[in-house]
Design a protein around this motif. Structure first.
Motif, mmCIF file in Angstrom:
data_model
loop_
_atom_site.group_PDB
_atom_site.id
_atom_site.type_symbol
_atom_site.label_atom_id
_atom_site.label_comp_id
_atom_site.label_asym_id
_atom_site.label_seq_id
_atom_site.Cartn_x
_atom_site.Cartn_y
_atom_site.Cartn_z
ATOM 1 N N GLY A 152 0.238 -1.324 0.213
ATOM 2 C CA GLY A 152 -0.007 -0.110 -0.210
ATOM 3 C C GLY A 152 0.684 1.192 -0.072
ATOM 4 N N ARG A 153 2.074 1.802 0.162
ATOM 5 C CA ARG A 153 3.245 2.455 0.577
ATOM 6 C C ARG A 153 3.598 2.878 -1.259
ATOM 7 N N PRO A 154 3.467 2.628 -2.174
ATOM 8 C CA PRO A 154 4.695 2.726 -3.102
ATOM 9 C C PRO A 154 4.151 4.615 -3.681
ATOM 10 N N GLY A 155 2.709 4.776 -3.428
ATOM 11 C CA GLY A 155 2.501 6.168 -4.040
ATOM 12 C C GLY A 155 2.757 7.279 -2.929
ATOM 13 N N LEU A 156 3.091 6.952 -1.996
ATOM 14 C CA LEU A 156 3.571 7.839 -0.595
ATOM 15 C C LEU A 156 5.249 7.940 -1.224
ATOM 16 N N LEU A 157 5.744 6.987 -0.785
ATOM 17 C CA LEU A 157 7.442 6.489 -1.186
ATOM 18 C C LEU A 157 7.917 7.364 -2.548
ATOM 19 N N LEU A 158 7.362 7.071 -4.097
ATOM 20 C CA LEU A 158 7.027 7.454 -4.733
ATOM 21 C C LEU A 158 7.373 8.813 -4.928
ATOM 22 N N TRP A 159 6.073 9.550 -3.622
ATOM 23 C CA TRP A 159 5.686 10.796 -4.141
ATOM 24 C C TRP A 159 6.826 11.698 -3.498
ATOM 25 N N VAL A 160 7.139 11.216 -2.391
ATOM 26 C CA VAL A 160 8.252 11.685 -1.709
ATOM 27 C C VAL A 160 9.597 11.997 -1.386
ATOM 28 N N SER A 161 9.799 10.652 -2.714
ATOM 29 C CA SER A 161 11.356 10.430 -3.812
ATOM 30 C C SER A 161 10.763 11.790 -4.883
ATOM 31 N N ALA A 162 9.864 11.785 -5.522
ATOM 32 C CA ALA A 162 10.294 13.216 -6.201
ATOM 33 C C ALA A 162 10.450 14.363 -5.045
ATOM 34 N N LEU A 163 9.482 14.608 -4.146
ATOM 35 C CA LEU A 163 9.798 15.834 -3.760
ATOM 36 C C LEU A 163 11.754 15.708 -3.548
ATOM 37 N N SER A 164 12.121 15.253 -3.098
ATOM 38 C CA SER A 164 13.701 14.642 -2.174
ATOM 39 C C SER A 164 14.667 15.011 -3.622
ATOM 40 N N PRO A 179 -3.490 8.162 9.276
ATOM 41 C CA PRO A 179 -2.769 7.609 10.145
ATOM 42 C C PRO A 179 -1.023 7.368 9.493
ATOM 43 N N ALA A 180 -0.247 7.791 10.283
ATOM 44 C CA ALA A 180 0.301 7.496 9.542
ATOM 45 C C ALA A 180 1.798 7.263 10.573
ATOM 46 N N ASN A 181 3.531 6.875 9.929
ATOM 47 C CA ASN A 181 4.526 6.601 11.065
ATOM 48 C C ASN A 181 5.549 7.128 10.618
ATOM 49 N N TYR A 182 6.519 7.532 11.542
ATOM 50 C CA TYR A 182 7.391 8.520 12.032
ATOM 51 C C TYR A 182 8.028 8.049 12.364
ATOM 52 N N LYS A 233 10.796 18.610 6.584
ATOM 53 C CA LYS A 233 12.422 17.558 5.880
ATOM 54 C C LYS A 233 11.688 16.277 6.030
ATOM 55 N N LYS A 234 11.192 16.071 6.915
ATOM 56 C CA LYS A 234 10.711 14.385 7.743
ATOM 57 C C LYS A 234 9.843 14.043 6.651
ATOM 58 N N PHE A 235 9.347 14.563 6.379
ATOM 59 C CA PHE A 235 8.727 13.737 4.443
ATOM 60 C C PHE A 235 8.866 14.001 3.894
ATOM 61 N N PHE A 236 9.677 14.565 2.936
ATOM 62 C CA PHE A 236 11.112 14.848 1.888
ATOM 63 C C PHE A 236 12.069 13.900 2.218
ATOM 64 N N LYS A 237 12.513 13.527 3.455
ATOM 65 C CA LYS A 237 13.008 12.341 3.617
ATOM 66 C C LYS A 237 13.036 10.869 3.827
ATOM 67 N N GLU A 238 11.137 10.718 3.636
ATOM 68 C CA GLU A 238 10.898 9.939 3.938
ATOM 69 C C GLU A 238 10.529 8.696 5.145
ATOM 70 N N ILE A 255 8.463 10.162 7.487
ATOM 71 C CA ILE A 255 6.834 10.174 7.754
ATOM 72 C C ILE A 255 6.740 9.200 6.788
ATOM 73 N N ARG A 256 5.644 8.594 7.363
ATOM 74 C CA ARG A 256 5.379 7.561 5.535
ATOM 75 C C ARG A 256 3.526 7.358 6.399
ATOM 76 N N PHE A 257 2.413 7.782 5.203
ATOM 77 C CA PHE A 257 1.540 7.554 5.421
ATOM 78 C C PHE A 257 1.309 5.674 5.655
ATOM 79 N N ASP A 258 -0.162 5.121 6.306
ATOM 80 C CA ASP A 258 -0.634 4.264 6.161
ATOM 81 C C ASP A 258 -0.874 3.754 5.272
ATOM 82 N N SER A 259 -0.744 1.740 5.072
ATOM 83 C CA SER A 259 -0.805 1.245 3.955
ATOM 84 C C SER A 259 -2.413 1.714 3.048
ATOM 85 N N TRP A 260 -3.194 2.293 3.400
ATOM 86 C CA TRP A 260 -4.809 2.929 2.641
ATOM 87 C C TRP A 260 -4.008 3.555 1.573
ATOM 88 N N LEU A 261 -2.774 4.012 1.438
ATOM 89 C CA LEU A 261 -2.383 5.019 -0.500
ATOM 90 C C LEU A 261 -2.983 4.220 -1.228
#
Length: 433
Positions: free
Chosen positions: A15-27, A98-101, A70-75, A77-83
Motif C-alpha cells: 500500500g505504500r508505493p504512492g507515498l514513497l515515490l511522491w516523497v522521493s520525487a520531492l527529495s 494515520p502515519a508512522n514517524y 524535511k521528515k516528509f522529504f526524507k521519507e 513520515i510515511r502514511f499508512d498502507s491504504w494509500l
C-alpha cells in the motif's frame, strides 16, 4: 506496539508505493547530487507540485509552519498502507491521516497528520482573504495579509500583547493575559532559538504564520505551550508542514464506547481527572471547553487518555486576569472571519462557570461510555450522578459534587492488569493508581 519497518521493507509494502515515490520525487527536487533523466522530469515536477498543494506549501506564507517538512522529504513520515496507487496522494478532503514517524528510518512510531480545518474550509478562507481586498479569487494570500492593519502592528511589535490578538475567534484567545502570550512566544516551536518572550528572532514570515495559526485554529499552539512532557493532558507536537500538523497518534474515545465495563470505568475516571486538572493546576490557568464531541478525547496504546482536539479549549489566567476586551467593531478584521462568520460580540471572560466543561462531558460524552455497563444498583447510582453532573441549571458546587461522587463510584470498578499499561504494575502496589 510500534511498527518495526525498515525503509527497504516499507518500499515493498503493497500500500505504500504512492507515498514513497511522491516523497522521493520531492527529495529529487531539492537535491543537486543527481539530475533525473529527461524522461523523468515531467513526472517529478508533476509529483512535486501535487505534493506541495496537498501539504499546503503552495500557500505557505499563510500556513501553519515548515518545521517537519524535511521528515516528509526524507521519507521519515510515511502514511499508512491504504494509500492509492502510483504517485497518487491520499484524498485531500480527509481531516486526518494515520502515519508512522521515524528518527532513524529503522524504528517507527504511530503519528497523526491532521488538518486544522477542512480542505473546503481552507479554500473558503482563501477566497475570503481575496474578497477582503476586492482581488481575484486566485490572489496572493500573503500580499493581502501583509497589508492588513493588524499585521502591520505585528511587524512593529517586539512583544506579543493582548491588543494584537483581540478579535481573533479562537477560544484560546478569548481572554488573553500577557503571561499567557509570553508563554506562546517562548514556546513557539516553528522558529529557531525559542525561549525569549520577545519576538526579535521572528522573521516577518514567522509572525505571519503564528498570526494565521492563531486565527484559524489554536490547537497546535496549545500542544506547544502546554506540552504533555510537563504533565499537561495533550499529545506531543512533532511539527508542521504547510497546512498539516503532525502529533502523537491517539484513538478517538468514540472507538471505546463499546469497551468492557472495567475499561469504560477507567476511561471515565481518567476523563474526570483531566477536567479536574484543567480547572485547577499549579500555573493557575483555568481551561474550559466551549463544546465537546466524540473525538475531543483520545487514548494512547497504553490506555492513557489525552485531549485529542484542543481547538475548542479556552484559557483564563486566574493569576493575572485579562485586559478589558476592545469593542468588536474596533478589533474585527479579515483574521476574525477566516473559518467562520464574524463573531459580533465576545462574552465576558468572567461569565465562564467552573462547571462548564463538566456539564458538557457529563451530558454528551460519558453517557455514551457508561450507559448500561454495570449491574444495579451501581448503574443506577452512576446514572443519577451523571444526570446531576450534566444539569446546567444546577450551581457550580452541585455539579462539582456530582462529579466527585461519580469518580468515587468509578474508582473501585477499575481493574489492575497489563491492559492499563500507563498505570501497571504500579497499581499492584499503590492504591493511588
Amino acid at each position: 506496539m510500534e511498527p518495526q519497518l525498515g525503509p527497504k521493507a516499507a518500499s515493498l509494502w503493497p500500500g505504500r508505493p504512492g507515498l514513497l515515490l511522491w516523497v522521493s520525487a520531492l527529495s529529487c527536487s531539492f537535491s543537486s547530487l543527481a539530475s533525473p533523466s529527461p524522461s523523468l522530469v515531467p513526472r517529478i515536477r508533476t509529483s512535486y507540485n501535487s505534493g506541495r498543494t496537498f501539504l499546503g506549501l503552495d500557500k505557505c506564507n499563510a500556513c501553519i509552519g515548515t518545521s517537519i517538512c524535511k521528515k516528509f522529504f526524507k521519507e521519515e513520515i510515511r502514511f499508512d498502507s491504504w494509500l492509492a496507487s502510483h504517485l497518487e496522494l491520499p484524498p485531500d478532503y480527509l481531516p486526518s491521516y494515520p502515519a508512522n514517524y521515524s528518527d532513524d528510518s529503522k524504528t517507527w512510531r504511530p503519528v497523526e497528520v491532521s488538518r486544522l480545518v477542512s480542505k473546503q474550509q481552507s479554500d473558503i478562507s482563501d477566497r475570503r482573504i481575496c474578497a477582503s481586498a476586492a482581488a481575484p479569487k486566485t490572489c496572493s494570500i500573503e500580499r493581502i495579509l501583509r497589508k492588513t492593519g493588524r499585521f502591520q502592528k505585528w511587524l512593529q511589535a517586539k512583544r506579543l500583547t493582548p491588543d494584537l490578538v483581540q478579535g481573533l475567534p479562537s477560544p484560546f484567545l478569548r481572554c488573553p493575559s500577557q503571561r499567557l502570550l509570553d508563554r506562546v512566544v517562548r514556546r513557539y516551536a516553528e522558529v529557531a532559538d525559542a525561549g525569549s518572550i520577545f519576538m526579535d528572532h521572528f522573521t516577518d514570515r514567522d509572525k505571519l504564520r503564528l498570526l494565521y495559526t492563531l486565527a484559524v485554529n489554536a490547537h497546535p499552539i496549545l500542544l506547544q505551550v502546554f506540552p504533555g512532557a510537563e504533565g499537561w493532558p495533550l499529545p506531543k507536537y512533532l511539527g508542521s508542514c504547510g497546512r498539516l500538523v503532525v502529533s502523537a497518534r491517539t484513538s478517538p474515545l468514540r472507538d471505546f464506547y463499546a469497551a468492557a465495563p472495567d475499561q469504560a470505568a477507567d476511561l471515565a475516571y481518567q476523563l474526570l481527572g483531566v477536567l479536574e486538572s484543567l480547572r485547577s493546576n499549579d500555573l493557575n490557568y483555568f481551561f474550559y471547553f466551549t463544546h465537546v464531541h466524540a473525538a475531543t478525547f483520545g487514548i494512547f496504546d497504553n490506555g492513557h487518555l489525552f485531549i485529542r482536539d484542543a481547538s475548542a479549549l479556552g484559557v483564563i489566567d486566574k493569576q493575572e486576569g485579562s485586559p478589558a476586551a476592545a469593542r468588536a467593531a474596533e478589533s474585527e478584521d479579515v483574521f476574525s472571519c477566516l473559518v467562520s462568520g464574524c463573531q459580533a460580540e465576545l462574552p465576558s471572560c468572567y461569565t465562564v462557570p467552573e462547571k462548564q466543561s463538566l456539564v458538557l462531558v457529563c451530558r454528551q460524552v460519558l453517557p455514551q461510555l457508561l450507559q448500561g455497563k454495570f449491574p444495579s444498583p451501581v448503574q443506577d447510582e452512576i446514572d443519577a450522578a451523571l444526570a446531576q453532573c450534566g444539569d446546567d441549571a444546577r450551581p457550580d458546587s452541585e455539579v462539582l459534587g456530582a462529579a466527585r461522587r461519580l469518580k468515587d463510584l468509578l474508582r473501585p470498578l477499575r481493574t489492575c492488569d497489563p491492559r492499563f499499561a500507563y498505570r501497571y504494575p504500579d497499581c499492584k502496589y499503590n492504591d493511588k493508581f
